[in-house]
Design a protein around this motif. Sequence first.
Motif, PDB file in Angstrom:
ATOM      1  N   LEU A   1       0.706  -1.422   0.372  1.00 13.74           N
ATOM      2  CA  LEU A   1       0.226   0.459  -0.046  1.00 13.74           C
ATOM      3  C   LEU A   1       0.569   1.179  -0.080  1.00 13.74           C
ATOM      4  O   LEU A   1       0.232   2.459  -0.400  1.00 13.74           O
ATOM      5  N   LEU A   2       2.347   1.121   0.285  1.00  8.28           N
ATOM      6  CA  LEU A   2       3.119   2.235   0.533  1.00  8.28           C
ATOM      7  C   LEU A   2       4.119   2.123  -0.492  1.00  8.28           C
ATOM      8  O   LEU A   2       4.771   3.051  -1.670  1.00  8.28           O
TER       9      LEU A   2
ATOM     10  N   PHE B   1     -10.486   4.454   1.426  1.00  7.36           N
ATOM     11  CA  PHE B   1      -9.462   4.652   0.972  1.00  7.36           C
ATOM     12  C   PHE B   1      -8.184   5.034   1.373  1.00  7.36           C
ATOM     13  O   PHE B   1      -8.375   6.853   1.590  1.00  7.36           O
ATOM     14  N   ILE B   2      -7.112   4.561   1.022  1.00  8.11           N
ATOM     15  CA  ILE B   2      -5.945   4.427   1.841  1.00  8.11           C
ATOM     16  C   ILE B   2      -4.653   5.402   0.988  1.00  8.11           C
ATOM     17  O   ILE B   2      -4.207   5.207  -0.018  1.00  8.11           O
ATOM     18  N   GLN B   3      -5.193   6.595   2.024  1.00 16.23           N
ATOM     19  CA  GLN B   3      -4.207   7.906   0.760  1.00 16.23           C
ATOM     20  C   GLN B   3      -3.876   8.306   0.989  1.00 16.23           C
ATOM     21  O   GLN B   3      -2.717   9.324   0.968  1.00 16.23           O
ATOM     22  N   PHE B   4      -3.366   8.404   2.497  1.00 21.93           N
ATOM     23  CA  PHE B   4      -2.326   9.440   3.494  1.00 21.93           C
ATOM     24  C   PHE B   4      -1.504   8.391   4.145  1.00 21.93           C
ATOM     25  O   PHE B   4      -1.614   8.029   4.972  1.00 21.93           O
ATOM     26  N   GLN B   5      -0.462   9.259   4.834  1.00 18.27           N
ATOM     27  CA  GLN B   5       0.206   8.563   5.956  1.00 18.27           C
ATOM     28  C   GLN B   5       0.729  10.103   6.963  1.00 18.27           C
ATOM     29  O   GLN B   5       1.088  11.328   6.915  1.00 18.27           O
ATOM     30  N   LYS B   6       1.115   9.884   8.228  1.00 15.85           N
ATOM     31  CA  LYS B   6       0.993  10.354   8.997  1.00 15.85           C
ATOM     32  C   LYS B   6       2.525  10.224   9.198  1.00 15.85           C
ATOM     33  O   LYS B   6       3.210   9.657   8.980  1.00 15.85           O
ATOM     34  N   LYS B   7       2.364  12.089   9.748  1.00  9.43           N
ATOM     35  CA  LYS B   7       3.831  12.960   8.615  1.00  9.43           C
ATOM     36  C   LYS B   7       4.352  13.191  10.673  1.00  9.43           C
ATOM     37  O   LYS B   7       3.556  13.492  11.172  1.00  9.43           O
ATOM     38  N   ASP B   8       6.020  12.879  10.476  1.00  7.20           N
ATOM     39  CA  ASP B   8       6.230  13.890  12.093  1.00  7.20           C
ATOM     40  C   ASP B   8       6.170  14.888  12.944  1.00  7.20           C
ATOM     41  O   ASP B   8       5.693  15.123  14.086  1.00  7.20           O
TER      42      ASP B   8
ATOM     43  N   GLU C   1      -0.239  12.847   1.354  1.00 14.17           N
ATOM     44  CA  GLU C   1      -1.020  11.967   0.544  1.00 14.17           C
ATOM     45  C   GLU C   1       0.171  10.822   0.505  1.00 14.17           C
ATOM     46  O   GLU C   1       1.771  11.740  -0.059  1.00 14.17           O
ATOM     47  N   LEU C   2      -0.652   9.907   0.057  1.00 16.42           N
ATOM     48  CA  LEU C   2       0.344   8.978  -0.936  1.00 16.42           C
ATOM     49  C   LEU C   2       0.635   8.664  -2.102  1.00 16.42           C
ATOM     50  O   LEU C   2       0.573  10.078  -2.681  1.00 16.42           O
ATOM     51  N   SER C   3       2.069   8.596  -2.592  1.00 16.69           N
ATOM     52  CA  SER C   3       2.403   8.954  -4.095  1.00 16.69           C
ATOM     53  C   SER C   3       1.373   8.005  -4.961  1.00 16.69           C
ATOM     54  O   SER C   3       1.053   7.781  -5.505  1.00 16.69           O
ATOM     55  N   GLN C   4       0.456   6.909  -3.992  1.00 14.85           N
ATOM     56  CA  GLN C   4      -0.094   6.040  -5.064  1.00 14.85           C
ATOM     57  C   GLN C   4      -1.665   5.678  -4.103  1.00 14.85           C
ATOM     58  O   GLN C   4      -2.142   6.332  -2.437  1.00 14.85           O
TER      59      GLN C   4
END
Length: 605
Positions: free
Chosen positions: A49-50, A215-222, A228-231
Amino acid sequence: MTSKDIREKYISFFVGKRHKEIAPTKLVPENDSSTLFISSGMQPLIPYLLGEEHPAGKRLVNCQLCFRAEDIEEVGDNRHTTFFEMLGNWSLGDYFKEDQLEWCWEFLTKKLKLPKEKLYVSVFKGSSSVPKDIKSYEIWKSLGIPEDHVYFYGSDKNWWSRSGTPDKMPVGEIGGPDSEIFYEFTQVDHDSEYGEKCHPNCPCGRFLEIGNSVFIQFQKKDNGSLKELSQKNVDFGGGLERLTAAVNNTSDIFETELYKPIVEEICEKLGTSYEKNKQYIQIIADHIKASVFLIKEGVMPSNKLQGYILRRLLRRVVTKAFLIDKQKSDSKFFRSLIKSVTDIYPKHFEGNAVGTEEVVSLEIRKFRKTLERGLKQLDKSIKDNEDLGLAVFNLFQSYGYPLELTIELLKERGIKFTDLDMVQFEKGKKSHVELSRTASSGMFKGGLADHSEIVTKYHTATHLLHQSLRDVLGSSVFQKGSNITLERLRFDFSFERKMTDEEIKQVEDLVNEKIKEDLTVTKEVMDKEKALQSGALGFFTEKYGDKVTVYSIADPSTSSGSSFSREICGGPHVERTGVIGKIKITKEESVSSGIRRIRAKIVLR
Ligand code: SER
């Protein structure tokens, strides 16, 4: 339509949409130390997914066994379980909302033939960082779903990540807004206890969530933001047990073929009815099924990690069965229960149940013994007229005795557990949770259980006890040994005879008085000779070096030299006695000729 039909139809439907069926992974993850169990189909797919390339391509489908330990306490209604099968399909940066929602609809209404008028959907209403999901709303509308069957909810309902809402996601975690599908059991009346109006997320039992497209399209940042994820991915999950309930219009999953044989076995063997003991039966049915699957995967009951969860499940099974009928919940009953589980899943359990039976009966025998020991303790506490709430709390703390079981057993003895007792019990539980928390954080800090806060408190209490014994019984009393655990202190001392109840009470009162006075504990390093001359107690002199540490417990406002207790000791100790709480002497007994032993516990403040 059976659950097997649903499972097969789902896989073949998505294979028809050019998905590859991938093998499910084991319930206990093999290369992932961040989690104890697989709790969703997406979990083993995180690297893909990443953005990593999956060998089977960008469209995947499967049926994954899942276990959610965090839901243990939720079980006991028409829809919650710890163990379930999840039907899942994924787009790894391939198709997105349009195809997903359309296919989902097609599968539910055409393949499973669910009546459209009984289906409702929910959509993400937006937050300060992620906009409202207008696109999903438009797609649902274009599929013919009427306006009043579409609901908007916020992050608490329509956001999915393994750790929940965006604020709870740790750095690196992925997630996104989701769109859920619900089935309405029109035969179930809304329960106004949950609010005036019913709606898809109302817990009254009229609605059941049967599928979730994330709709997995985000990632938590520090920095706490969502990137937004690349895909853009799709992660669909549908609980097979719930879909089976919807397809058969059975509002309680425990009445579907995936649980009914277990429920019937419980009722028959324990001589009860589902209606009469619904909640207990739901818990037994879910937990025994989960346990059987966990044991099959090699988990053994223990006090750690997965083993601890399994032990908890089995203990809950025994407790609830006891509460229905203590006599009838024998080993034969548990054996037949296991068989009812394995019969539902012939494919999973060819010839495997034998080992399972052994593990379960061994664990149950152990737990029964603990329960019996606890029972003796309870009878003694009742005989000694102890504070009931406290006695029940001690059973809970020392023997893992579930409150409801103790209450039943009290009842059997003609004793009523009142609200007041409940208050005492809860107080004890609260302080116990705090104590174990400090104890375990202490453990992680120093790596040593005996440097934890609770052990330190016991240690200082031991000094107070030592001096109090000398004050009450005379200066012939001196320490012969001491042993402290997280749960109690044990102190051996020289004394010729059994202490009277009056003396025990005097000692206990004196210790508690000194705790209440909130005396200061101070530490000095000095020559051994000087320490002994100054009146410091030290009975293991041959073990000491030339320099020793002396701990004094004294009222800071009085002059030095008038301390209550002064001992040569290695520490550590609390700074002030007030933090100890209150102690209770639980036992006074003989160890050998001329040596007595006292056990004491820190109880409530
Ligand atoms: N991961 C999502 C869920 O567990 C969909 O599969 O609901």
